[in-house]
Enzyme design. Structure first.
Site, short mmCIF file in Angstrom:
data_model
loop_
_atom_site.label_atom_id
_atom_site.label_comp_id
_atom_site.label_asym_id
_atom_site.label_seq_id
_atom_site.Cartn_x
_atom_site.Cartn_y
_atom_site.Cartn_z
N HIS A 117 -48.83 4.49 -12.85
CA HIS A 117 -49.09 5.72 -11.91
C HIS A 117 -50.64 5.84 -11.88
CE1 HIS A 117 -49.11 9.65 -10.13
NE2 HIS A 117 -48.00 9.42 -9.73
N PHE A 139 -49.58 12.11 -1.57
CA PHE A 139 -51.07 11.78 -2.15
C PHE A 139 -52.22 12.45 -1.20
CE2 PHE A 139 -48.43 8.34 -4.40
CZ PHE A 139 -49.04 8.80 -5.54
N TYR A 183 -48.21 18.24 -3.85
CA TYR A 183 -49.31 19.04 -4.64
C TYR A 183 -48.88 20.39 -4.83
CZ TYR A 183 -52.42 14.87 -3.97
OH TYR A 183 -52.98 13.74 -3.98
N ASP A 196 -43.62 14.50 -6.14
CA ASP A 196 -43.69 15.76 -5.30
C ASP A 196 -44.76 16.04 -4.86
OD1 ASP A 196 -44.53 16.61 -7.83
OD2 ASP A 196 -43.04 18.35 -8.06
#
Length: 227
Positions: free
Chosen positions: A191, A82, A71, A69
């Site tokens: 991740h 990102f 920031y 999701d």
């Protein structure tokens, strides 16, 4: 009044029309209206919710980098997974992605707006949830966004374009079942979060492996360094 349909890029409306105009879209609109009425800040700005789709059509997409999701701190979310705006310090996950680029490809990139450049190379930077409350990670999880982003993943996977899907972490890797066909390559890794990146993310050679696969199929490599 919030209308998600008004912000959906025209090229993607046939793909998403039944969802955005139906119960899924109405439910999300009700959620967002409720959050705003309660005085909560929602990121990104409504006009940027579908920003990752704005400059890409389904046949343009050669790679998909899947995030979770947006920031949840002020001034960070852009509508691309990102990415942060120019001049904003990179959060830890983005710093680790850029470290992998340097380690995998042999040097760092100093290109400003590098992730926007990736988009120009046909890279879709897609979160599975497209909005979040300030300071509340995953606050809009399981509210309907996943239905919409699953549809987007399926549409790209069903395209005839040779496409690489980067699935980093368990959350993203659950989407592998949506991706079928010899025209697609699925690359998995831990991740890039500091909590998991040390488990092999930095040794995963994601970007060079993607370019090797594309080149073997007669496709131009993706310019990950931006120069």
């Amino acid at each position: 009044m919030i209308r998600l349909w008004d912000h959906c890029p025209i090229a993607w409306r046939p793909t998403l029309e039944d969802l955005l105009m139906g119960g899924v879209g109405k439910g999300l609109e009700a959620l967002l209206c409720s959050e705003v009425e309660q005085g909560k800040e929602v990121y990104p700005a409504l006009e940027s919710v579908f920003k990752c789709l704005s400059h890409l059509e389904v046949g343009d997409i050669r790679a998909v980098i899947l995030g979770q999701d947006p920031y949840h701190q002020p001034g960070q979310a852009t509508g691309r997974a990102f990415e942060v705006p120019d001049g904003v310090a990179a959060p830890p996950s983005l710093r680790n992605i850029l470290k992998l680029v340097a380690r995998d490809l042999g040097r760092e990139s100093s290109h400003p707006g590098l992730l926007a450049h990736w988009e120009s190379e046909g890279v879709l930077l897609l979160n599975t949830v497209l909005t979040v409350n300030k300071g509340e990670p995953e606050s809009h999880r399981n509210q309907g966004w996943e239905v919409i982003t699953d549809r987007l993943i399926e549409a790209v996977a069903q395209s005839s374009t040779q496409t690489v899907f980067f699935l980093w972490g368990a959350h993203a890797q659950k989407k592998a079942k949506l991706i079928e066909g010899e025209q697609n390559l699925v690359l998995t890794a831990p991740h890039p979060s500091p909590l998991s990146a040390y488990r092999g993310f930095f040794d995963s050679q994601q970007f060079s492996r993607a370019n090797e696969w594309l080149s073997l199929r007669g496709q131009p490599p993706i310019n990950w360094l931006g120069d």
